[in-house]
Design a protein around this motif. Structure first.
Motif, PDB file in Angstrom:
ATOM      1  N   ARG A 217       0.851  -1.191   0.000  1.00 58.26           N
ATOM      2  CA  ARG A 217       0.000   0.000   0.000  1.00 58.26           C
ATOM      3  C   ARG A 217       0.883   1.236   0.000  1.00 58.26           C
ATOM      4  N   VAL A 218       0.520   2.188  -0.828  1.00 54.52           N
ATOM      5  CA  VAL A 218       1.218   3.472  -0.895  1.00 54.52           C
ATOM      6  C   VAL A 218       0.168   4.567  -0.777  1.00 54.52           C
ATOM      7  N   PRO A 219       0.374   5.539   0.107  1.00 51.57           N
ATOM      8  CA  PRO A 219      -0.642   6.587   0.277  1.00 51.57           C
ATOM      9  C   PRO A 219      -0.822   7.418  -0.989  1.00 51.57           C
ATOM     10  N   LYS A 220      -2.005   8.008  -1.119  1.00 49.94           N
ATOM     11  CA  LYS A 220      -2.274   8.901  -2.238  1.00 49.94           C
ATOM     12  C   LYS A 220      -1.648  10.266  -1.942  1.00 49.94           C
ATOM     13  N   GLU A 221      -0.726  10.648  -2.795  1.00 45.82           N
ATOM     14  CA  GLU A 221      -0.080  11.954  -2.676  1.00 45.82           C
ATOM     15  C   GLU A 221       0.223  12.467  -4.075  1.00 45.82           C
ATOM     16  N   GLN A 222       0.671  13.704  -4.146  1.00 44.70           N
ATOM     17  CA  GLN A 222       1.141  14.248  -5.418  1.00 44.70           C
ATOM     18  C   GLN A 222       2.601  13.838  -5.581  1.00 44.70           C
ATOM     19  N   TRP A 223       2.785  12.641  -6.114  1.00 45.53           N
ATOM     20  CA  TRP A 223       4.103  12.038  -6.171  1.00 45.53           C
ATOM     21  C   TRP A 223       4.927  12.561  -7.347  1.00 45.53           C
ATOM     22  N   THR A 224       6.205  12.790  -7.093  1.00 48.71           N
ATOM     23  CA  THR A 224       7.161  12.830  -8.189  1.00 48.71           C
ATOM     24  C   THR A 224       7.551  11.386  -8.496  1.00 48.71           C
ATOM     25  N   GLN A 225       8.140  11.160  -9.664  1.00 50.16           N
ATOM     26  CA  GLN A 225       8.557   9.791  -9.986  1.00 50.16           C
ATOM     27  C   GLN A 225       9.532   9.258  -8.936  1.00 50.16           C
ATOM     28  N   ALA A 226      10.535  10.072  -8.583  1.00 50.68           N
ATOM     29  CA  ALA A 226      11.562   9.602  -7.654  1.00 50.68           C
ATOM     30  C   ALA A 226      10.972   9.313  -6.272  1.00 50.68           C
ATOM     31  N   ALA A 227      10.083  10.188  -5.794  1.00 51.87           N
ATOM     32  CA  ALA A 227       9.500   9.995  -4.468  1.00 51.87           C
ATOM     33  C   ALA A 227       8.600   8.769  -4.433  1.00 51.87           C
ATOM     34  N   PHE A 228       7.854   8.549  -5.524  1.00 53.03           N
ATOM     35  CA  PHE A 228       6.991   7.368  -5.563  1.00 53.03           C
ATOM     36  C   PHE A 228       7.817   6.088  -5.543  1.00 53.03           C
ATOM     37  N   ARG A 229       8.895   6.050  -6.320  1.00 55.25           N
ATOM     38  CA  ARG A 229       9.731   4.851  -6.345  1.00 55.25           C
ATOM     39  C   ARG A 229      10.286   4.555  -4.955  1.00 55.25           C
ATOM     40  N   GLU A 230      10.689   5.592  -4.249  1.00 59.47           N
ATOM     41  CA  GLU A 230      11.231   5.395  -2.897  1.00 59.47           C
ATOM     42  C   GLU A 230      10.140   4.889  -1.950  1.00 59.47           C
ATOM     43  N   ALA A 231       8.940   5.482  -2.051  1.00 64.84           N
ATOM     44  CA  ALA A 231       7.835   5.048  -1.187  1.00 64.84           C
ATOM     45  C   ALA A 231       7.440   3.609  -1.494  1.00 64.84           C
ATOM     46  N   PHE A 232       7.411   3.271  -2.775  1.00 70.01           N
ATOM     47  CA  PHE A 232       7.064   1.915  -3.171  1.00 70.01           C
ATOM     48  C   PHE A 232       8.107   0.923  -2.657  1.00 70.01           C
ATOM     49  N   ALA A 233       9.376   1.246  -2.811  1.00 72.49           N
ATOM     50  CA  ALA A 233      10.442   0.340  -2.393  1.00 72.49           C
ATOM     51  C   ALA A 233      10.436   0.105  -0.892  1.00 72.49           C
ATOM     52  N   SER A 234      10.003   1.085  -0.128  1.00 67.41           N
ATOM     53  CA  SER A 234      10.026   0.966   1.338  1.00 67.41           C
ATOM     54  C   SER A 234       8.687   0.498   1.918  1.00 67.41           C
ATOM     55  N   ALA A 235       7.664   0.349   1.092  1.00 62.49           N
ATOM     56  CA  ALA A 235       6.350  -0.074   1.594  1.00 62.49           C
ATOM     57  C   ALA A 235       6.418  -1.522   2.091  1.00 62.49           C
ATOM     58  N   PRO A 236       5.868  -1.801   3.254  1.00 64.90           N
ATOM     59  CA  PRO A 236       5.884  -3.181   3.747  1.00 64.90           C
ATOM     60  C   PRO A 236       5.043  -4.088   2.867  1.00 64.90           C
ATOM     61  N   VAL A 237       5.461  -5.330   2.769  1.00 63.67           N
ATOM     62  CA  VAL A 237       4.726  -6.327   2.003  1.00 63.67           C
ATOM     63  C   VAL A 237       3.740  -7.028   2.938  1.00 63.67           C
ATOM     64  N   GLU A 238       2.470  -6.993   2.579  1.00 66.58           N
ATOM     65  CA  GLU A 238       1.433  -7.648   3.369  1.00 66.58           C
ATOM     66  C   GLU A 238       1.073  -8.977   2.716  1.00 66.58           C
ATOM     67  N   ALA A 239       0.963 -10.018   3.503  1.00 63.58           N
ATOM     68  CA  ALA A 239       0.510 -11.330   3.020  1.00 63.58           C
ATOM     69  C   ALA A 239      -0.952 -11.509   3.413  1.00 63.58           C
ATOM     70  N   VAL A 240      -1.798 -11.697   2.416  1.00 58.31           N
ATOM     71  CA  VAL A 240      -3.230 -11.853   2.626  1.00 58.31           C
ATOM     72  C   VAL A 240      -3.635 -13.285   2.259  1.00 58.31           C
ATOM     73  N   ASP A 241      -4.359 -13.943   3.149  1.00 58.48           N
ATOM     74  CA  ASP A 241      -4.857 -15.294   2.879  1.00 58.48           C
ATOM     75  C   ASP A 241      -6.151 -15.211   2.081  1.00 58.48           C
ATOM     76  N   VAL A 242      -6.154 -15.805   0.901  1.00 59.30           N
ATOM     77  CA  VAL A 242      -7.318 -15.843   0.015  1.00 59.30           C
ATOM     78  C   VAL A 242      -7.905 -17.247   0.080  1.00 59.30           C
ATOM     79  N   VAL A 243      -9.202 -17.336   0.343  1.00 58.74           N
ATOM     80  CA  VAL A 243      -9.876 -18.626   0.463  1.00 58.74           C
ATOM     81  C   VAL A 243     -11.000 -18.699  -0.553  1.00 58.74           C
ATOM     82  N   VAL A 244     -11.021 -19.801  -1.325  1.00 59.11           N
ATOM     83  CA  VAL A 244     -12.085 -20.070  -2.287  1.00 59.11           C
ATOM     84  C   VAL A 244     -12.714 -21.402  -1.912  1.00 59.11           C
ATOM     85  N   GLU A 245     -14.052 -21.447  -1.925  1.00 63.71           N
ATOM     86  CA  GLU A 245     -14.734 -22.659  -1.507  1.00 63.71           C
ATOM     87  C   GLU A 245     -15.915 -22.976  -2.414  1.00 63.71           C
ATOM     88  N   ALA A 246     -16.338 -24.222  -2.353  1.00 63.30           N
ATOM     89  CA  ALA A 246     -17.455 -24.684  -3.190  1.00 63.30           C
ATOM     90  C   ALA A 246     -18.794 -24.202  -2.627  1.00 63.30           C
TER      91      ALA A 246
END
Length: 246
Positions: A217-246
């Motif tokens: 997740r990256v917050p909505k801001e008026q990003w420059t390219q360089a600032a967005f890349r830095e924010a993206f690179a430092s954003a934590p990775v979240e693991a979400v469990d997806v369940v599909v069932e009959a």
């Protein structure tokens, strides 16, 4: 990169993480051909070419992260060619299936997904047509090299497309709560709660399948390219469990 508006932030899923989710579904798929292991390899690696682009993702003029359907098409063609070559080194049949996938992106999954299309493809139609023709011209040689029939490669191509679309159904939608049913081709998804769905007709061997989606997740801001890349690179990775069932 798959971008979803999450209110005050952007949910971002790398193409390679989307592919891992699709491969998780592939490992559980019930309707298997004789070369299903290669189908899973193709599914896991079908978007490998994106890894180069996603090392430095872009924002557009409105500071929105560039969605995968809006990428500059000549770049897309170049990294898909590279990805197909790399995948073929691991598994020649998987390479054929990903070649078909790459060409099929520009042919609405060979007529099965009329809504699919890269928004900027018409600007460079000659390059697109040349790429599709190049891939299609190599199909007979690729088929002969791995000893598969025309019927089997189309069956497995369509399996790959369903797995891709199942993953996209979770990457591109809001799954924070139960919601209205929706259709993905001939399948109906009923959101039952956070990251949980009932699917009919049910395509998996077991009555319930759990897979993991990685997102940022990256917050909505008026990003420059360089600032967005830095924010993206430092954003934590979240693991979400997806369940599909009959």
């Amino acid at each position: 990169m798959i971008v979803r508006d999450a209110g005050d932030s952007w949910q971002l899923v790398l193409q390679t993480d989307h592919a891992d989710l699709a491969a998780g579904f592939g490992a559980a798929w019930a309707d298997r051909g004789p070369r299903h292991d290669s189908v899973v390899v193709a599914t896991r690696r079908h978007d490998d070419g994106w890894a180069t682009w996603e090392r430095s993702p872009l924002v557009d003029e409105a500071s929105r992260p560039v969605q995968f359907l809006d990428v500059h098409v000549p770049a897309h063609l170049a990294f898909y060619r590279a990805g197909i070559a790399a995948i073929t080194d691991e598994d020649h049949y998987a390479g054929l299936l990903v070649s078909m996938h790459g060409a099929g992106i520009y042919r609405q999954r060979y007529g099965t997904d009329p809504a699919l299309g890269l928004t900027r493809a018409p600007e460079v139609q000659e390059l697109v047509d040349a790429f599709v023709a190049e891939q299609e011209a190599a199909y007979p040689e690729r088929m002969a090299a791995v000893g598969v029939s025309d019927e089997l490669r189309w069956e497995d191509y369509h399996r790959l497309q369903w797995l891709d679309r199942f993953s996209l159904a979770f990457c591109m939608r809001d799954w924070d709560a139960a919601g209205e049913p929706f259709d993905v081709g001939s399948y109906r998804f009923e959101p039952l709660g956070p990251w949980r769905a009932r699917v009919t007709p049910y395509p998996f061997a077991e009555p319930s399948v759990a897979v993991t989606l990685l997102r940022r997740r990256v917050p909505k801001e008026q990003w420059t390219q360089a600032a967005f890349r830095e924010a993206f690179a430092s954003a934590p990775v979240e693991a979400v469990d997806v369940v599909v069932e009959a």
